[in-house]
Design a protein around this motif. Structure first.
Motif, PDB file in Angstrom:
ATOM      1  N   UNK A 147       0.855  -1.186   0.000  1.00 19.92           N
ATOM      2  CA  UNK A 147       0.000   0.000   0.000  1.00 19.92           C
ATOM      3  C   UNK A 147       0.890   1.235   0.000  1.00 19.92           C
ATOM      4  N   UNK A 148       0.583   2.193  -0.876  1.00 20.25           N
ATOM      5  CA  UNK A 148       1.420   3.372  -1.046  1.00 20.25           C
ATOM      6  C   UNK A 148       0.615   4.626  -0.751  1.00 20.25           C
ATOM      7  N   UNK A 149       1.111   5.428   0.166  1.00 24.61           N
ATOM      8  CA  UNK A 149       0.569   6.765   0.416  1.00 24.61           C
ATOM      9  C   UNK A 149       1.115   7.679  -0.667  1.00 24.61           C
ATOM     10  N   UNK A 150       0.232   8.221  -1.508  1.00 23.47           N
ATOM     11  CA  UNK A 150       0.680   8.994  -2.676  1.00 23.47           C
ATOM     12  C   UNK A 150       1.044  10.410  -2.257  1.00 23.47           C
ATOM     13  N   UNK A 151       2.285  10.796  -2.535  1.00 24.06           N
ATOM     14  CA  UNK A 151       2.783  12.134  -2.225  1.00 24.06           C
ATOM     15  C   UNK A 151       2.627  13.075  -3.403  1.00 24.06           C
ATOM     16  N   UNK A 152       2.964  12.588  -4.589  1.00 28.34           N
ATOM     17  CA  UNK A 152       2.910  13.411  -5.798  1.00 28.34           C
ATOM     18  C   UNK A 152       2.427  12.560  -6.962  1.00 28.34           C
ATOM     19  N   UNK A 153       1.709  13.209  -7.880  1.00 25.94           N
ATOM     20  CA  UNK A 153       1.276  12.526  -9.094  1.00 25.94           C
ATOM     21  C   UNK A 153       1.400  13.481 -10.270  1.00 25.94           C
ATOM     22  N   UNK A 154       2.159  13.074 -11.277  1.00 27.89           N
ATOM     23  CA  UNK A 154       2.297  13.885 -12.469  1.00 27.89           C
ATOM     24  C   UNK A 154       1.030  13.869 -13.306  1.00 27.89           C
ATOM     25  N   UNK A 191      15.029   6.766  -6.278  1.00 29.86           N
ATOM     26  CA  UNK A 191      16.204   7.241  -5.545  1.00 29.86           C
ATOM     27  C   UNK A 191      15.861   8.388  -4.597  1.00 29.86           C
ATOM     28  N   UNK A 192      16.314   8.281  -3.366  1.00 25.54           N
ATOM     29  CA  UNK A 192      15.980   9.265  -2.337  1.00 25.54           C
ATOM     30  C   UNK A 192      16.592  10.641  -2.608  1.00 25.54           C
ATOM     31  N   UNK A 193      17.663  10.700  -3.417  1.00 21.81           N
ATOM     32  CA  UNK A 193      18.331  11.985  -3.638  1.00 21.81           C
ATOM     33  C   UNK A 193      17.581  12.883  -4.609  1.00 21.81           C
ATOM     34  N   UNK A 194      16.608  12.355  -5.320  1.00 25.62           N
ATOM     35  CA  UNK A 194      15.896  13.148  -6.319  1.00 25.62           C
ATOM     36  C   UNK A 194      14.830  14.030  -5.670  1.00 25.62           C
ATOM     37  N   UNK A 195      14.537  15.163  -6.303  1.00 23.84           N
ATOM     38  CA  UNK A 195      13.383  15.971  -5.944  1.00 23.84           C
ATOM     39  C   UNK A 195      12.148  15.114  -6.216  1.00 23.84           C
ATOM     40  N   UNK A 196      11.405  14.774  -5.171  1.00 29.14           N
ATOM     41  CA  UNK A 196      10.357  13.767  -5.315  1.00 29.14           C
ATOM     42  C   UNK A 196       9.234  14.214  -6.246  1.00 29.14           C
ATOM     43  N   UNK A 233       7.134  12.639 -12.980  1.00 29.35           N
ATOM     44  CA  UNK A 233       6.947  12.478 -14.432  1.00 29.35           C
ATOM     45  C   UNK A 233       7.914  11.492 -15.071  1.00 29.35           C
ATOM     46  N   UNK A 234       8.952  11.092 -14.360  1.00 31.76           N
ATOM     47  CA  UNK A 234       9.840  10.079 -14.907  1.00 31.76           C
ATOM     48  C   UNK A 234       9.097   8.771 -15.163  1.00 31.76           C
ATOM     49  N   UNK A 282      17.231   4.560 -11.761  1.00 33.93           N
ATOM     50  CA  UNK A 282      18.571   4.484 -11.178  1.00 33.93           C
ATOM     51  C   UNK A 282      19.534   5.417 -11.911  1.00 33.93           C
ATOM     52  N   UNK A 283      19.415   5.465 -13.234  1.00 32.57           N
ATOM     53  CA  UNK A 283      20.247   6.369 -14.037  1.00 32.57           C
ATOM     54  C   UNK A 283      19.971   7.825 -13.659  1.00 32.57           C
ATOM     55  N   UNK A 284      18.690   8.160 -13.517  1.00 30.05           N
ATOM     56  CA  UNK A 284      18.322   9.530 -13.145  1.00 30.05           C
ATOM     57  C   UNK A 284      18.831   9.870 -11.746  1.00 30.05           C
ATOM     58  N   UNK A 285      18.795   8.894 -10.839  1.00 28.87           N
ATOM     59  CA  UNK A 285      19.343   9.123  -9.507  1.00 28.87           C
ATOM     60  C   UNK A 285      20.834   9.403  -9.553  1.00 28.87           C
ATOM     61  N   UNK A 286      21.553   8.641 -10.372  1.00 32.89           N
ATOM     62  CA  UNK A 286      22.996   8.811 -10.487  1.00 32.89           C
ATOM     63  C   UNK A 286      23.362  10.154 -11.101  1.00 32.89           C
ATOM     64  N   UNK A 287      22.571  10.603 -12.081  1.00 31.25           N
ATOM     65  CA  UNK A 287      22.889  11.831 -12.812  1.00 31.25           C
ATOM     66  C   UNK A 287      22.016  13.014 -12.395  1.00 31.25           C
ATOM     67  N   UNK A 288      21.176  12.812 -11.381  1.00 36.93           N
ATOM     68  CA  UNK A 288      20.285  13.856 -10.858  1.00 36.93           C
ATOM     69  C   UNK A 288      19.431  14.482 -11.966  1.00 36.93           C
TER      70      UNK A 288
END
Length: 352
Positions: A34-41, A148-153, A158-159, A308-314
């Protein structure tokens, strides 16, 4: 099966605005989270589904397939995730898992029909699936993605559609360091295609009809902008591009772009559904072994690779945040391309 009622936003008919409603989510099965939705594109597909532009919409329709949230509960046999994990859900929540496509991690091309996050067949509760314009969602862990936790959530959401829609063809057609890539159209898909192609090391050109988009494209990382209505500029890039990602969402003439492909180059349609007009001139295709192809989203493994690629390259989307209650205005603005480049709903606004 047991279930619970939650708040959502959806449409009751093709002509009605989206408004608050109640929907049913199933209780967890052994493999569910079960996922609590924070953001939806907000995707063009959401609008087309809500308004039945493609036909076949089931009402009430609750769109949303660019979901980022945190897990609040797990089923007894869940092994990939735990409570508190940051996760995403894209366009799919199930597939047959047994056909040749599914066995190749190509669930988006499931030969028996994959299950869409919304407007798909709900095999658990009956009826149809409801999307991410809602407080929470219950999904089999096999179709849940780690974010990835480092991304702006918010900007990461939209990814899950715009990102993977452009990543999949870039990967399939072998884009890498030094590949010459062109992107047609600068919108939600186009701006992600530029960012991801640059991240892969490609040289990136934007084709646009609008000179006012030149600086925007350069700011996003494009190396060059060609105004497609300028014949002298088009002549300069004849035979140049290995891959062209065509993100235009309406019928348009693709013939002028074919000649800009290099020998054995491919133009990939990712934005438009329907017959091409005017008809294709096959002469430049035959004389240069050039191809026109098409692609839709990606499988779960490929989507995780992209995240994962987006997390690595922000790498994230450029977004404008809105409250759930402003979705109808956002749809009207989206039709006018009045957003840079993706609306994202702050789901706190639904939960008050």
């Amino acid at each position: 099966m047991k279930s619970k009622i939650i708040k959502a936003y959806g449409a009751d008919s093709p002509k009605s605005d989206l408004s608050e409603m109640q929907i049913t989510r199933r209780d967890l099965t052994a493999k569910d989270v079960e996922i609590d939705i924070l953001f939806c594109g907000v995707c063009h597909s959401d609008l087309h589904t809500a308004r039945n532009d493609w036909g076949g919409t089931k009402y009430p329709a609750v769109p949303g397939h660019e979901i980022v949230g945190r897990i609040t509960a797990v089923g007894a046999e869940v092994s990939k995730f735990k409570i508190g994990d940051l996760v995403g859900v894209g366009c799919l929540v199930d597939s047959c898992r047994t056909c040749d496509s599914c066995k190749k991690d190509l669930e988006q091309y499931c030969l028996n029909g994959s299950t869409g996050t919304y407007n798909g067949q709900d095999v658990h509760l009956g009826g149809h699936t409801f999307g991410g314009y809602s407080e929470s969602v219950v999904v089999d862990e096999a179709f849940v993605l780690r974010v990835p936790e480092n991304l702006d959530l918010a900007a990461a959401s939209p990814l899950l559609c715009a990102g993977i829609t452009t990543w999949s063809p870039l990967r399939h057609w072998g884009v890498t360091n030094g590949t010459k890539v062109a992107v047609i159209g600068l919108g939600g898909l186009g701006h992600m295609a530029i960012k991801l192609a640059k991240g892969l090391g490609a040289s990136v050109t934007l084709f646009s009809r609008s000179p006012e988009k030149i600086q925007d494209a350069l700011d996003l990382g494009a190396d060059e902008v060609i105004i497609s209505t300028d014949s002298s500029q088009m002549d300069k890039v004849q035979g140049k591009f290995d891959v062209i990602i065509d993100t235009v969402p309406y019928v348009h003439d693709v013939n002028p772009y074919i000649a800009t492909l290099a020998i054995s180059g491919t133009l990939v349609l990712v934005g438009y559904l329907g017959p091409l007009e005017p008809v294709l001139n096959t002469v430049p295709m035959i004389l240069g072994r050039r191809s026109i192809a098409a692609s839709v989203i990606g499988g779960i493994a490929e989507t995780q690779e992209m995240l994962d690629f987006c997390g690595k390259h922000n790498i994230v989307s450029d977004i404008e945040m809105i409250n759930m209650q402003n979705i109808n205005n956002a749809y009207e603005r989206m039709l006018k391309s009045d957003v840079k480049y993706r609306f994202v709903i702050d789901m706190k606004s639904l939960k008050v």
